[in-house]
Write an enzyme that holds these catalytic residues in place. Structure first.
Site, short mmCIF file in Angstrom:
data_model
loop_
_atom_site.label_atom_id
_atom_site.label_comp_id
_atom_site.label_asym_id
_atom_site.label_seq_id
_atom_site.Cartn_x
_atom_site.Cartn_y
_atom_site.Cartn_z
N LEU A 58 21.58 59.51 66.53
CA LEU A 58 22.69 58.93 66.25
C LEU A 58 24.02 59.88 66.49
O LEU A 58 23.80 61.11 66.39
CB LEU A 58 22.80 58.32 64.82
CG LEU A 58 21.86 57.11 64.67
CD1 LEU A 58 21.91 56.98 62.93
CD2 LEU A 58 21.87 55.93 65.47
N ASP A 59 24.64 59.15 67.15
CA ASP A 59 25.96 60.25 67.26
C ASP A 59 26.60 60.79 65.77
O ASP A 59 26.48 60.12 64.94
CB ASP A 59 27.25 59.41 68.00
CG ASP A 59 26.86 59.17 69.62
OD1 ASP A 59 25.93 59.87 70.01
OD2 ASP A 59 27.62 58.35 69.90
N TYR A 60 27.20 61.94 66.22
CA TYR A 60 27.84 62.52 64.96
C TYR A 60 28.90 61.36 64.32
O TYR A 60 28.70 61.49 63.02
CB TYR A 60 28.78 63.71 65.41
CG TYR A 60 29.78 64.12 64.43
CD1 TYR A 60 29.47 65.21 63.46
CD2 TYR A 60 31.15 63.76 64.57
CE1 TYR A 60 30.50 65.81 62.67
CE2 TYR A 60 32.17 64.45 63.49
CZ TYR A 60 31.58 65.26 62.45
OH TYR A 60 32.50 65.94 61.62
N ARG A 170 29.30 52.58 72.81
CA ARG A 170 30.67 52.80 72.87
C ARG A 170 31.26 52.59 74.09
O ARG A 170 32.48 52.12 74.22
CB ARG A 170 30.82 54.31 72.24
CG ARG A 170 30.28 54.49 70.95
CD ARG A 170 30.08 56.08 70.62
NE ARG A 170 31.52 56.76 70.44
CZ ARG A 170 31.62 58.14 70.33
NH1 ARG A 170 30.42 58.71 70.24
NH2 ARG A 170 32.91 58.57 70.27
#
Length: 268
Positions: A58-60, A170
């Site tokens: 998962l992204d930051y 995104r």
């Protein structure tokens, strides 16, 4: 922020990752990581005394369900399920604007952004001219509710990634002109007012042969007073805020076509 464990067995640990937190880091001074919160700083390394194996990323800025294997054998098993697209992942997001569709198929290939000083970004690439790391990508988007955040039009959406590319959700939301609320990177560093990026991995279905996992977190946004205090609903299209309703909308987005729903196909 605390990292809450939501499932644990001899083979797997599943946590609810907070937003604005790294999964791990090779910098021993970086403490804002999932590994530091649940184990040791070096637990993502094979040289660790008790290594953990992250079978997804998962992204930051992204919060939600994060599955971790406790040994190499089950990590390899889970990895094969992800590679063969046998897992199911469902995300809640808030996007800018009011989409003129209810259900969308987004089939834009995704590759590294070639613009100067954008090495950390990905971008849409023409399917007819794939090159470098660009690969086909596919996302389904179902509009759940339209409303306003700080008087700006936004929509709560359910996202189902069919493929798994870096920053896919995104990039795909941005490519449809409905960038995720609070996405600093894909708003060209303009969307700085919200306190977070509103993308949350809400449910993961991992069809393991002996004991399948179906892990779901509570609805993440309306329990946050910084969001709910600025939200005004305009139209609810699908109920989604409790566990049973969320499973029902996941069933909806799994269908190839929903009768009576305004459909749009994005592809190049």
């Amino acid at each position: 922020m605390a990292v809450r464990k939501i499932y644990e067995s001899d083979d797997f640990l599943v946590v609810n990752k907070p937003y604005d937190m790294y999964i791990n880091s090779d910098d021993e001074n970086e403490k804002n990581t999932v590994t530091c919160c649940i184990a040791s700083h070096d637990s993502h390394l094979s040289t660790s005394a008790n290594p953990l194996y992250f079978v997804q990323r998962l992204d930051y800025s992204t919060s939600g369900v994060l599955c971790i294997a406790k040994n190499k054998t089950v990590a390899a098993l889970a990895g094969r399920l992800f590679e063969k697209r046998l897992t199911k992942k469902y995300y809640l997001a808030v996007v800018r604007g009011h989409p003129d569709f209810e259900l969308a198929e987004i089939r834009y290939a995704v590759g590294a952004d070639q613009s100067p000083d954008q090495s950390h970004r990905m971008s849409v690439v023409s399917n007819s001219s794939l090159a470098g790391d660009a690969r086909p990508a596919h996302t389904r988007m179902l509009i759940l509710e339209r409303g306003f955040y700080c008087k700006d039009p936004v929509a709560v959406v359910l996202l189902k990634p069919i493929t798994g590319r870096r920053h896919q959700l995104r990039v795909h939301c941005h490519a449809t002109s409905h960038t995720i609320l609070g996405d600093y990177t894909y708003s060209d560093r303009m969307d700085t007012a919200p306190h977070r990026m509103f993308l949350h991995a809400t449910r993961l279905v991992l069809p393991l042969p002996n004991k399948p996992l179906d892990i779901q977190t509570p609805e993440p946004f309306f329990n946050d007073v910084q969001f709910s205090g600025q939200w005004k609903s305009q139209k609810l299209l699908h109920k989604y805020r409790n566990k049973e309703d969320f499973i029902a909308v996941c069933d909806d987005i799994d269908r190839e076509y929903i009768i009576g729903v305004k459909y749009k196909d994005f592809s190049v």
